[in-house]
Scaffold this active site. Structure first.
Site, PDB file in Angstrom:
ATOM      1  CB  CYS A 127      -0.607  -0.038   1.132  1.00 30.88           C
ATOM      2  SG  CYS A 127      -0.242  -0.411   2.741  1.00 30.88           S
ATOM      3  CG  HIS A 182      -3.754  -0.344   3.849  1.00 28.01           C
ATOM      4  ND1 HIS A 182      -3.632  -1.431   3.371  1.00 28.01           N
ATOM      5  CD2 HIS A 182      -5.497   0.011   3.030  1.00 28.01           C
ATOM      6  CE1 HIS A 182      -3.957  -0.988   1.474  1.00 28.01           C
ATOM      7  NE2 HIS A 182      -5.104  -0.419   1.920  1.00 28.01           N
ATOM      8  CG  HIS A 194      -6.488  -0.724  -1.373  1.00 21.88           C
ATOM      9  ND1 HIS A 194      -6.617  -0.994  -0.540  1.00 21.88           N
ATOM     10  CD2 HIS A 194      -7.982  -0.692  -2.283  1.00 21.88           C
ATOM     11  CE1 HIS A 194      -7.261  -1.925  -0.976  1.00 21.88           C
ATOM     12  NE2 HIS A 194      -8.296  -1.681  -1.770  1.00 21.88           N
TER      13      HIS A 194
END
Length: 191
Positions: A79, A131, A143
Site C-alpha cells: 500500500c 494501511h 490501493h
C-alpha cells in the site's frame, strides 16, 4: 507503462459517453465498474492538474499484484509503496516509505473535505495508519490491498473500509511547500 496516458485518455473518453450505472451494494469485492470516473476527471480539473496527474498515475497501476515491501509495477506494490511511487512519478515528491510515516508527514483533512489525490488511512492490523490508499473522488480510493490481490479501486463506504477508516491527509495544498519529511525529487538531499 509509458503508453498508459493514451490508454487512460481512451478510458476516460469511453466512460464519458457511457450510460450511468447504479452503484453496487456494499461489498468487499473490488469495484469493476467505475461509474464515477467521469466525475473524478471533472473534480480533478477543478482541483488542479496535480490531482489529475495523481489520479491518472494511480489508475495506471490497476491490476499490478500486491507484494509486501514492493515499490514498482514490475515486481508489485504494497500500500505505501504504491502511494510513494505515484507521488514521486507524477509530482516529483518523495514521501516516507511506511504508511504511518506518510500520515505523520502530511496535513490532516476532514473526510467531508476529501479531494482527489488525498491519502486515506485505515487500521487493518490493529494499529492506526497501518494501511493507505489514494482518494480518487466520488467516495472511492485506489490501493494495494493484500497478498493475492492487485491494485484496485474500492469504496470508502464499504463496510470493511468504513469500520477501519483512520482519517485522511493531504500531502500538499496546491501552492504549499513540502514538509521536512516530504521532499521534491529536485532537492539536493535526494541526489
Amino acid at each position: 507503462m509509458r503508453f498508459l496516458p493514451l490508454v487512460l485518455s481512451v478510458l476516460f473518453a469511453s466512460v464519458a459517453h457511457a450510460a450511468p450505472v447504479a452503484a453496487p451494494e456494499e461489498t468487499s469485492q473490488p469495484l469493476i465498474n467505475i461509474p464515477g470516473l467521469q466525475q473524478v476527471q471533472d473534480v480533478g480539473r477543478a482541483v488542479g492538474t496535480q490531482a489529475t496527474e495523481l489520479v491518472s498515475a494511480a489508475m495506471g497501476f490497476l491490476g499490478v499484484p500486491y507484494r509486501r515491501g514492493g515499490t514498482s509495477a514490475e515486481t508489485g506494490f504494497d500500500c505505501s509503496g504504491l502511494v510513494k511511487t505515484v507521488y514521486q512519478d507524477s509530482l516529483g515528491l518523495v514521501l516516507p516509505r511506511v504508511a504511518a510515516q506518510q500520515a505523520a508527514s502530511t496535513k490532516k483533512v476532514a473526510r467531508n473535505d476529501l479531494q482527489p489525490g488525498d491519502l486515506v488511512f485505515f487500521n487493518t492490523m490493529r494499529r492506526a495508519f497501518s494501511h493507505v490508499g489514494i482518494y480518487i473522488g466520488d467516495g472511492k480510493f485506489v490501493h494495494a490491498p493484500r497478498s493475492g490481490a492487485g491494485v484496485r479501486i474500492e469504496s470508502l463506504s464499504g463496510a470493511y473500509w468504513k469500520k477501519r477508516f483512520n482519517g485522511a491527509r493531504r500531502v500538499l495544498a496546491l501552492d504549499d511547500e513540502p514538509t521536512p519529511l516530504v521532499m521534491r525529487v529536485s532537492d539536493p538531499a535526494i541526489r
